[in-house]
Design a protein around this motif. Structure first.
Motif, PDB file in Angstrom:
ATOM      1  N   VAL A 183     -14.625  24.365 -26.013  1.00 21.28           N
ATOM      2  CA  VAL A 183     -14.536  23.304 -25.021  1.00 21.28           C
ATOM      3  C   VAL A 183     -13.246  22.535 -25.255  1.00 21.28           C
ATOM      4  O   VAL A 183     -13.036  21.969 -26.335  1.00 21.28           O
ATOM      5  N   ILE A 184     -12.392  22.513 -24.255  1.00 22.29           N
ATOM      6  CA  ILE A 184     -11.106  21.835 -24.359  1.00 22.29           C
ATOM      7  C   ILE A 184     -11.095  20.669 -23.381  1.00 22.29           C
ATOM      8  O   ILE A 184     -11.199  20.873 -22.171  1.00 22.29           O
ATOM      9  N   GLY A 185     -10.992  19.452 -23.909  1.00 22.47           N
ATOM     10  CA  GLY A 185     -10.852  18.297 -23.041  1.00 22.47           C
ATOM     11  C   GLY A 185     -12.111  17.503 -22.782  1.00 22.47           C
ATOM     12  O   GLY A 185     -12.130  16.660 -21.876  1.00 22.47           O
ATOM     13  N   ALA A 186     -13.175  17.724 -23.564  1.00 20.58           N
ATOM     14  CA  ALA A 186     -14.351  16.861 -23.432  1.00 20.58           C
ATOM     15  C   ALA A 186     -14.001  15.453 -23.901  1.00 20.58           C
ATOM     16  O   ALA A 186     -12.989  15.222 -24.562  1.00 20.58           O
ATOM     17  N   ASP A 187     -14.838  14.476 -23.569  1.00 23.41           N
ATOM     18  CA  ASP A 187     -14.573  13.099 -23.969  1.00 23.41           C
ATOM     19  C   ASP A 187     -14.535  12.956 -25.486  1.00 23.41           C
ATOM     20  O   ASP A 187     -15.368  13.524 -26.203  1.00 23.41           O
ATOM     21  N   GLY A 188     -13.571  12.156 -25.947  1.00 20.74           N
ATOM     22  CA  GLY A 188     -13.575  11.776 -27.348  1.00 20.74           C
ATOM     23  C   GLY A 188     -14.736  10.829 -27.636  1.00 20.74           C
ATOM     24  O   GLY A 188     -15.353  10.263 -26.726  1.00 20.74           O
ATOM     25  N   PHE A 189     -15.014  10.658 -28.916  1.00 24.20           N
ATOM     26  CA  PHE A 189     -16.164   9.856 -29.354  1.00 24.20           C
ATOM     27  C   PHE A 189     -15.731   8.397 -29.414  1.00 24.20           C
ATOM     28  O   PHE A 189     -15.369   7.869 -30.466  1.00 24.20           O
ATOM     29  N   ALA A 202     -13.990   4.848 -21.593  1.00 26.26           N
ATOM     30  CA  ALA A 202     -13.504   5.995 -20.819  1.00 26.26           C
ATOM     31  C   ALA A 202     -12.310   6.628 -21.525  1.00 26.26           C
ATOM     32  O   ALA A 202     -11.404   5.944 -22.002  1.00 26.26           O
ATOM     33  N   GLN A 203     -12.325   7.940 -21.594  1.00 27.51           N
ATOM     34  CA  GLN A 203     -11.252   8.689 -22.263  1.00 27.51           C
ATOM     35  C   GLN A 203     -10.239   9.113 -21.205  1.00 27.51           C
ATOM     36  O   GLN A 203     -10.468  10.046 -20.436  1.00 27.51           O
ATOM     37  N   LEU A 204      -9.121   8.424 -21.162  1.00 28.31           N
ATOM     38  CA  LEU A 204      -8.176   8.543 -20.046  1.00 28.31           C
ATOM     39  C   LEU A 204      -7.033   9.509 -20.321  1.00 28.31           C
ATOM     40  O   LEU A 204      -6.237   9.783 -19.420  1.00 28.31           O
ATOM     41  N   GLY A 205      -6.908   9.993 -21.523  1.00 26.19           N
ATOM     42  CA  GLY A 205      -5.854  10.944 -21.846  1.00 26.19           C
ATOM     43  C   GLY A 205      -6.268  12.372 -21.541  1.00 26.19           C
ATOM     44  O   GLY A 205      -7.286  12.631 -20.903  1.00 26.19           O
ATOM     45  N   GLY A 206      -5.464  13.319 -22.010  1.00 20.58           N
ATOM     46  CA  GLY A 206      -5.762  14.735 -21.799  1.00 20.58           C
ATOM     47  C   GLY A 206      -5.633  15.510 -23.090  1.00 20.58           C
ATOM     48  O   GLY A 206      -5.691  14.953 -24.187  1.00 20.58           O
ATOM     49  N   VAL A 207      -5.477  16.799 -22.952  1.00 24.23           N
ATOM     50  CA  VAL A 207      -5.210  17.702 -24.084  1.00 24.23           C
ATOM     51  C   VAL A 207      -4.037  18.587 -23.704  1.00 24.23           C
ATOM     52  O   VAL A 207      -3.983  19.101 -22.582  1.00 24.23           O
ATOM     53  N   ALA A 225      -8.011   9.191 -25.841  1.00 26.34           N
ATOM     54  CA  ALA A 225      -8.540   7.963 -25.253  1.00 26.34           C
ATOM     55  C   ALA A 225      -7.539   7.384 -24.266  1.00 26.34           C
ATOM     56  O   ALA A 225      -7.905   6.973 -23.163  1.00 26.34           O
ATOM     57  N   LEU A 226      -6.268   7.335 -24.659  1.00 24.15           N
ATOM     58  CA  LEU A 226      -5.198   6.893 -23.771  1.00 24.15           C
ATOM     59  C   LEU A 226      -4.128   7.973 -23.691  1.00 24.15           C
ATOM     60  O   LEU A 226      -3.962   8.621 -22.665  1.00 24.15           O
ATOM     61  N   GLY A 227      -3.389   8.204 -24.780  1.00 30.22           N
ATOM     62  CA  GLY A 227      -2.458   9.325 -24.796  1.00 30.22           C
ATOM     63  C   GLY A 227      -3.203  10.638 -24.956  1.00 30.22           C
ATOM     64  O   GLY A 227      -4.441  10.699 -24.946  1.00 30.22           O
ATOM     65  N   ASP A 228      -2.448  11.735 -25.133  1.00 34.67           N
ATOM     66  CA  ASP A 228      -3.044  13.068 -25.196  1.00 34.67           C
ATOM     67  C   ASP A 228      -3.350  13.499 -26.638  1.00 34.67           C
ATOM     68  O   ASP A 228      -2.684  13.080 -27.586  1.00 34.67           O
ATOM     69  N   THR A 229      -4.342  14.331 -26.772  1.00 30.62           N
ATOM     70  CA  THR A 229      -4.522  15.137 -27.983  1.00 30.62           C
ATOM     71  C   THR A 229      -3.558  16.311 -27.873  1.00 30.62           C
ATOM     72  O   THR A 229      -3.531  16.993 -26.842  1.00 30.62           O
ATOM     73  N   VAL A 230      -2.768  16.562 -28.921  1.00 26.21           N
ATOM     74  CA  VAL A 230      -1.681  17.534 -28.820  1.00 26.21           C
ATOM     75  C   VAL A 230      -1.805  18.581 -29.928  1.00 26.21           C
ATOM     76  O   VAL A 230      -1.852  18.239 -31.124  1.00 26.21           O
ATOM     77  N   ILE A 231      -1.852  19.844 -29.530  1.00 25.20           N
ATOM     78  CA  ILE A 231      -1.904  20.980 -30.451  1.00 25.20           C
ATOM     79  C   ILE A 231      -0.596  21.752 -30.285  1.00 25.20           C
ATOM     80  O   ILE A 231      -0.273  22.203 -29.187  1.00 25.20           O
ATOM     81  N   GLY A 232       0.155  21.919 -31.363  1.00 28.75           N
ATOM     82  CA  GLY A 232       1.481  22.515 -31.289  1.00 28.75           C
ATOM     83  C   GLY A 232       1.469  24.012 -31.056  1.00 28.75           C
ATOM     84  O   GLY A 232       0.416  24.657 -30.953  1.00 28.75           O
TER      85      GLY A 232
END
Length: 346
Positions: A183-189, A202-207, A225-232
């Motif tokens: 699952v990619i992009g579900a809400d953060g905790f 509300a989790q407003l960022g992305g992946v 939550a605001l900015g993105d989760t980033v995987i290189g």
């Protein structure tokens, strides 16, 4: 396992592809890859670990990928090179039956919304759902039952296996592999407590996933939550891994099964986290760090190297004794300090 791939190749062709030194019959053809102990006369095998040297003299393989240091005991044709395991990795893709499978197009039972952009040679399996505004690059494969959310982008050459869920507003780079159940992009905790109960944030960022990323089955990467989760780029993530919101992972890092990374932690490039490793939130792990399995990291790491925590397995009776002594450490340390002071005073 029954072989379903019709690929076959001469040893001379394989040696040329790998830049290996061929010693033996280059005209012989192979049609499969196998371990030293399981290989038959049509299989290519490899020796990448000294622990398997004992199987080398009796192998029935047509040829063996091998380091020059180990050729003395090899009874078969040899493809000599410095990194047999890397060569095996390259050849494994040639023998993969999925690689030769023809593109099936859009299955009649798939649901592709208006406003979706499809590249060339895209495949969408039965009961997959592609929501409005999504973009699928050239040669993308979306497996049966998978979902690509609204306004998400899947880069060229990427593959989503069956039952993958990509939420809205997610960017997946080129040549990614997402395995079933991830699952990619579900809400953060994210919740705020008012003293009596929890209120959702509300989790407003992305992946954002880079190029050549692989995510194992049933792993989760939460949106920011605001900015993105980033995987290189070239990050490899095993099965059942949890990556929380706003985590950043540097290029070429690998995470083994059951790793858990809490929110807003940053992991550097070329790191390796062993199975079951836990990283607390808001930490920074520098480049070139290796954390051994089942370790818990609660502070930032600023120097490259190998880090461990916890204790190894032992008999329960010994563990119980040591657990009692562990509780006594603070008292023992204080007693030792008093004795040292007393010794200095006399």
């Amino acid at each position: 396992m029954k072989k379903t791939n019709a690929f076959s190749c001469s040893l001379a062709e394989l040696a040329a592809r790998l830049g290996a030194t061929l010693v033996g019959d280059g005209e012989r053809r192979v049609s499969g890859l196998a371990t030293l102990s399981d290989a038959g006369p049509e299989d290519l095998s490899f020796l990448a670990n000294r622990a398997y040297l004992k199987y080398l003299p009796d192998t029935r393989a047509a040829a063996v990928l091998i380091h020059p240091a180990h050729v003395a005991e090899c009874p078969a044709t040899r493809l000599e090179l410095d990194n047999p395991y890397l060569a095996y990795a390259e050849l494994s893709r040639l023998f993969d039956p999925l690689a030769a499978r023809p593109v099936a197009g859009i299955h009649p039972a798939a649901s592709v919304a208006d406003g979706v952009t499809l590249g060339q040679r895209v495949e969408v399996g039965a009961h997959a759902v592609i929501e409005s505004g999504a973009e699928l690059g050239d040669d993308v494969i979306v497996g049966p039952g998978s979902v690509v959310g609204a306004d998400s982008s899947i880069g060229a050459g990427s593959r989503l296996h069956a039952n993958v869920t990509v939420y809205h507003g997610v960017i997946v780079g080129k040549r990614a592999i997402l395995h079933s159940g991830c699952v990619i992009g579900a809400d953060g905790f994210g919740f705020a407590h008012d003293g009596a109960g929890w209120h959702k944030i509300a989790q407003l960022g992305g992946v954002v996933l880079g190029d050549d990323v692989e995510v194992g089955s049933c792993s989760s990467i939460d949106r920011g939550a605001l900015g993105d989760t980033v995987i290189g780029d070239d990050v490899k993530i095993d099965s059942q891994v949890q990556i929380a919101h706003n985590v950043c992972i540097g290029d070429h890092t690998a995470l083994a099964g059951c790793v858990g990374i809490a929110g807003s932690t940053k992991v550097g490039r070329h790191c390796m986290l062993g199975g079951g490793v836990g990283l607390a939130g808001h930490l920074t792990i520098c480049d070139g760090v290796q954390v051994t399995g089942m370790s818990l990291v609660t502070n930032s790491i600023t120097k490259p190297g190998v880090y461990s925590s916890g204790t190894g397995a032992m008999s329960n009776a010994l563990w119980r004794k040591n657990a009692v002594r562990f509780k006594q450490l603070d008292d023992l340390a204080k007693r030792l300090t008093r004795l040292e002071r007393s010794s200095r005073d006399t």
